[in-house]
Design an enzyme around this catalytic site. Structure first.
Site, PDB file in Angstrom:
ATOM      1  CE  LYS A 306      -3.463   2.378   2.898  1.00  0.00           C
ATOM      2  NZ  LYS A 306      -4.482   2.229   3.946  1.00  0.00           N
ATOM      3  CD  GLU A 310      -6.995   5.155   3.600  1.00  0.00           C
ATOM      4  OE1 GLU A 310      -6.530   4.178   4.186  1.00  0.00           O
ATOM      5  OE2 GLU A 310      -8.213   5.374   3.480  1.00  0.00           O
ATOM      6  NE  ARG A 343      -4.675  -2.890  -0.384  1.00  0.00           N
ATOM      7  CZ  ARG A 343      -5.310  -1.986   0.346  1.00  0.00           C
ATOM      8  NH1 ARG A 343      -4.689  -0.914   0.780  1.00  0.00           N
ATOM      9  NH2 ARG A 343      -6.581  -2.123   0.623  1.00  0.00           N
ATOM     10  CG  ASP A 384     -12.941   2.033   1.812  1.00  0.00           C
ATOM     11  OD1 ASP A 384     -12.596   0.873   1.573  1.00  0.00           O
ATOM     12  OD2 ASP A 384     -12.569   2.677   2.806  1.00  0.00           O
ATOM     13  CD  GLU A 406      -7.806  -4.869  -1.082  1.00  0.00           C
ATOM     14  OE1 GLU A 406      -6.697  -4.725  -1.624  1.00  0.00           O
ATOM     15  OE2 GLU A 406      -8.176  -4.185  -0.111  1.00  0.00           O
ATOM     16  CD  GLU A 412     -13.472  -0.234   6.942  1.00  0.00           C
ATOM     17  OE1 GLU A 412     -12.804  -0.996   6.215  1.00  0.00           O
ATOM     18  OE2 GLU A 412     -13.198   0.971   7.085  1.00  0.00           O
TER      19      GLU A 412
HETATM   20  C1  BDP Z   1     -10.315   1.492   4.452  1.00  0.00           C
HETATM   21  C2  BDP Z   1     -10.126   1.181   5.890  1.00  0.00           C
HETATM   22  C3  BDP Z   1      -8.707   1.325   6.354  1.00  0.00           C
HETATM   23  C4  BDP Z   1      -7.774   0.618   5.392  1.00  0.00           C
HETATM   24  C5  BDP Z   1      -7.994   1.121   3.994  1.00  0.00           C
HETATM   25  C6  BDP Z   1      -7.209   0.330   2.968  1.00  0.00           C
HETATM   26  O1  BDP Z   1     -10.961   2.022   6.633  1.00  0.00           O
HETATM   27  O2  BDP Z   1      -8.635   0.793   7.638  1.00  0.00           O
HETATM   28  O3  BDP Z   1      -6.459   0.806   5.760  1.00  0.00           O
HETATM   29  O4  BDP Z   1      -9.332   0.975   3.635  1.00  0.00           O
HETATM   30  O5  BDP Z   1      -7.808  -0.493   2.307  1.00  0.00           O
HETATM   31  O6  BDP Z   1     -11.459   0.795   4.098  1.00  0.00           O
HETATM   32  O7  BDP Z   1      -6.022   0.526   2.812  1.00  0.00           O
END
Ligand code: BDP
Length: 724
Positions: A306, A310, A343, A384, A406, A412
């Protein structure tokens, strides 16, 4: 004690023993409960009376063990398994190389079709007698074939005239564990991480073996054991020794281990000043690190990354691209046969564009630039893992790239491990969606299994829902999501209904009076959650950080695209995100046929309406209702569906144990409470814009909007601590 009393006591003892095995859910779908049907039991006994099964590898040894265990439980007697073939053999299990010539002649052509991991399971005539043969080109095929045979028996299928030629359609079928080294699990709702890092490598928890058995039984052949929000420490020698112990444990079950590679590791654990992928020292660091891993784990699968997502470090920190980063790692893995899963879940606070467009914009221009051992791993939708999203427009748009799917198995955004929501229904919807990229019928499944573009390396990942809870997944029905992911990874065309049928029979009961209503309940459960959380294409209106419960009012987070108000855009004029050509133009990322459909609210499927359109509150839906009334009634429908699920479960009482019954009953009651919470909180909030009464048929909220806004959950499970 009289003889009668003694017998009675024995019966009680025995039944309580057999009872206890499956009560707690630990056995998953591998409980192999005794076949009660006398005729069927007789058939199975006859078919497995004399088994020829030579074994010379670790994989075949564990396979034989499983066969023995399965048959013992299913039939209540120890099978006769021998290394010597006799004239009375009724079940012959053997790799192609060791098949008797006469049998090989019959199966040769079939075996050519099943590749490295497939198998043939067929009844043939041998010396005038019927004999069941299981054969494969490799050990792994035999492993999967034995599990299939046991599964057929668990489902009560007859074995006569069996003729199965089967092989997985996708190469890499991988679980992604978002497990941290401190054993917390990001977005995990079933306890702590299964991996006991402190006691590894010496202490091998028997649970690791059961984990591997469960995965092998559904064809999963890889596991990425660490969180995508990665910690570099996993790549240090101390942890690699522990990872090796896991890899050694999983190997006999055909499962390769992958690790998440934090892009800045060369700095954090390598002492370098940069992690620039074009820097020779950085490249050398990754080469040495990779060689070191392979010295310990010769069949190491590779890295899952990743990057620049984020806040995670990545090549863009150095002005480089995803291609530079992915190929740098791919190069050092290639000599060992390893791969990179890179990713595509990226979006930036500096990009003013609709978040739904960003991954496509960043990745599609790189089509054809990634090395052959790179897979670009994309989530099923562009935002997401929402209860419903249209498929990600990247699927079908990168014909020269290994594009990997994925899915999120952990819930979640779908009620954690409390709500009964059968996810294979969601997976199926995505896989069956038509991308139109090569004309009609260009489904996502065909992109993922490589048949649409002739992709050489294919893969599918599922974010795991496992943890230390006794029943692994926190809710027995969530086991079906793990099971279903594996089955669809093996064959993305199997269908959610068939999978539910298999799972119910293997887990609970083969009684049709139980199976049919429960199957119906499972198949309807995904639509129920969509209705009570995010109907008509609404999305990402969850409370902040932990994502537990509704938070459509949240609007003050630093990054605009983290706020639910960014996604629903409700105002006095209406609600929804305009992604058409007059809005963010995200529709242009789909094939022209689809873009046309999505650009017009009249042709957009109504379940995606507010994903693509901002519409007035009095917009007329197909059923003649206004948008406001229709939305309110959808929320109510979701609640009603949960009530129906509760009624269905009530009727199942005679077919399950008291503990099994109560577990689900209690969860369903919470689900109902939370469905009402979603309905009331969302409708009260949206009502401040629509300024209209709730239509008839929608129950009146019993609490105020202020009350719902005041709810805080500082200890909701699965949080990312750094985000709270
Ligand atoms: C989001 C989640 C987070 C993950 C992120 C991801 O809230 O915890 O780190 O995706 O897929 O859905 O990297």
């Amino acid at each position: 004690m009289t003889c009668n009393k003694y017998i009675l006591l024995l019966i009680v003892l025995f039944s309580s023993l057999t009872y206890a095995q499956s009560l707690d859910g630990y056995d998953l779908w591998l409980g192999y409960s005794k076949v009660e049907d006398v005729l069927l039991a007789q058939e199975y006994s006859n078919a497995t009376k004399s088994i020829y099964f030579p074994e010379e590898s670790e994989m075949l040894i564990v396979t034989k063990k499983e066969l023995k265990r399965g048959l013992e439980n299913l039939l209540g007697q120890s099978p006769d398994i021998s290394n010597l073939q006799g004239s009375g053999t009724t079940l012959l299990i053997s790799k192609k190389d060791d098949l008797p010539q006469t049998v090989l002649e019959v199966l040769d052509q079939n075996l050519e079709q099943v590749g490295k991991e497939g198998f043939v399971l067929k009844e043939i005539l041998s010396d005038g007698k019927e004999m069941l043969v299981l054969s494969a080109n490799n050990d792994q095929g035999i492993l999967y074939g034995v599990f299939r045979l046991l599964s057929l028996m668990q489902q009560g299928e007859t074995l006569g005239r069996l003729d199965i030629i089967d092989a997985p359609k996708i190469d890499l079928r991988v679980l992604n564990h978002w497990d941290n080294l401190d054993r917390t699990v990001e977005r995990g709702y079933a306890g702590f991480s299964l991996w006991n890092w402190q006691k590894l490598p010496e202490y091998i928890d028997p649970r690791y073996i059961d984990y591997a058995r469960a995965n092998a039984s559904i064809g999963i052949n890889g596991t990425a054991v660490s969180n995508v929000n990665a910690n570099s420490l996993i790549l240090t020698p101390m942890y690699l020794e522990k990872v090796k112990a896991l890899a050694d444990t999983f190997r006999p079950y055909g499962i390769k281990v992958y690790l998440t590679a934090r892009f800045s590791s060369p700095i954090e654990i390598g002492g370098l000043e940069t992690a620039d992928p074009l820097d020779a020292n950085v490249q050398e660091w990754w080469r040495k690190k990779t060689d070191q891993i392979y010295a310990l784990i010769p069949d190491f699968g590779g890295y899952l990354v990743k990057a620049n997502s984020e806040g995670q470090p990545g090549p863009q920190n150095y002005g480089r691209t995803h291609v530079d980063g992915a190929n740098m790692m791919a190069k050092v893995l290639e000599p060992h046969g390893g791969i990179v899963m890179w990713r595509a879940f990226v979006y930036s606070e500096h990009d003013k564009n609709d978040r739904a467009k960003q991954a496509y914009s960043e990745f599609v221009p790189f089509d054809g630039k990634f090395m052959d051992n790179v897979l670009v791993q994309s989530k099923n939708g562009a935002i997401d893992f929402q209860p419903r999203e249209p498929f990600h427009p990247m699927f079908g748009a990168m014909p020269q790239t290994n594009l990997m799917m994925e899915f999120q198995i952990t819930k979640e955004y779908l009620g954690f491990s409390t709500h009964l929501v059968y996810l294979p229904k969601l997976f199926e919807e995505v896989l069956d969606a038509d991308t139109f990229q090569k004309g009609k019928g260009s489904t996502v499944a065909k992109v993922v299994d490589g048949t649409l573009h002739g992709t050489k390396l294919t893969g599918i990942a599922g974010v795991a829902n496992t943890g230390t809870d006794l029943n692994w997944t926190g809710h027995t029905f969530a086991q079906a999501d793990w099971y279903g992911f594996g089955r669809l990874a093996w064959n993305p065309y199997l269908g959610a209904e068939k999978i539910a049928d298999e799972w119910i029979k293997a887990t609970y009961s083969r009684n049709p009076k139980f199976v049919e209503p429960i199957k119906k309940m499972m198949l309807g459960s995904r639509e129920a959650v969509v209705n009570y959380m995010n109907p008509l294409g609404l999305h990402h209106i969850f409370d902040t950080g932990h994502h537990y419960g509704p938070g459509p009012w949240v609007s003050e987070l630093s990054r605009p695209e983290w706020n639910p108000t960014y996604y629903h855009k409700a105002d006095e004029n209406g609600i929804g995100f305009d992604r058409t050509s007059t809005g963010s133009d995200a529709t242009a990322q789909y094939a022209p046929e689809l873009a046309k459909i999505f650009n017009d609210p009249k042709t957009t499927p109504e379940e995606l309406l507010l994903w693509f359109h901002h519409l007035p509150w009095d917009y007329k839906l197909k059923n003649g209702l206004t948008l406001w009334n229709g939305m309110a009634l959808k929320y109510q429908e979701g609640v009603d569906q949960v009530k129906e699920m509760i009624e269905t479960w009530e009727k199942s009482k005679p077919y399950v144990s008291k503990e099994q019954f109560e577990e689900i009953q209690m969860s369903l009651n919470i689900q109902l409470k939370e469905a009402k919470w979603w309905r009331d909180a969302c409708l009260l909030y949206f009502q401040t814009f629509s300024k209209q009464e709730l239509p008839q048929g929608v129950e009146k909220p019993t609490k105020t909007l202020e009350y719902f806004k005041s709810l805080k959950f500082p200890f909701a499970p699965g949080r990312r601590p750094q985000w709270d």
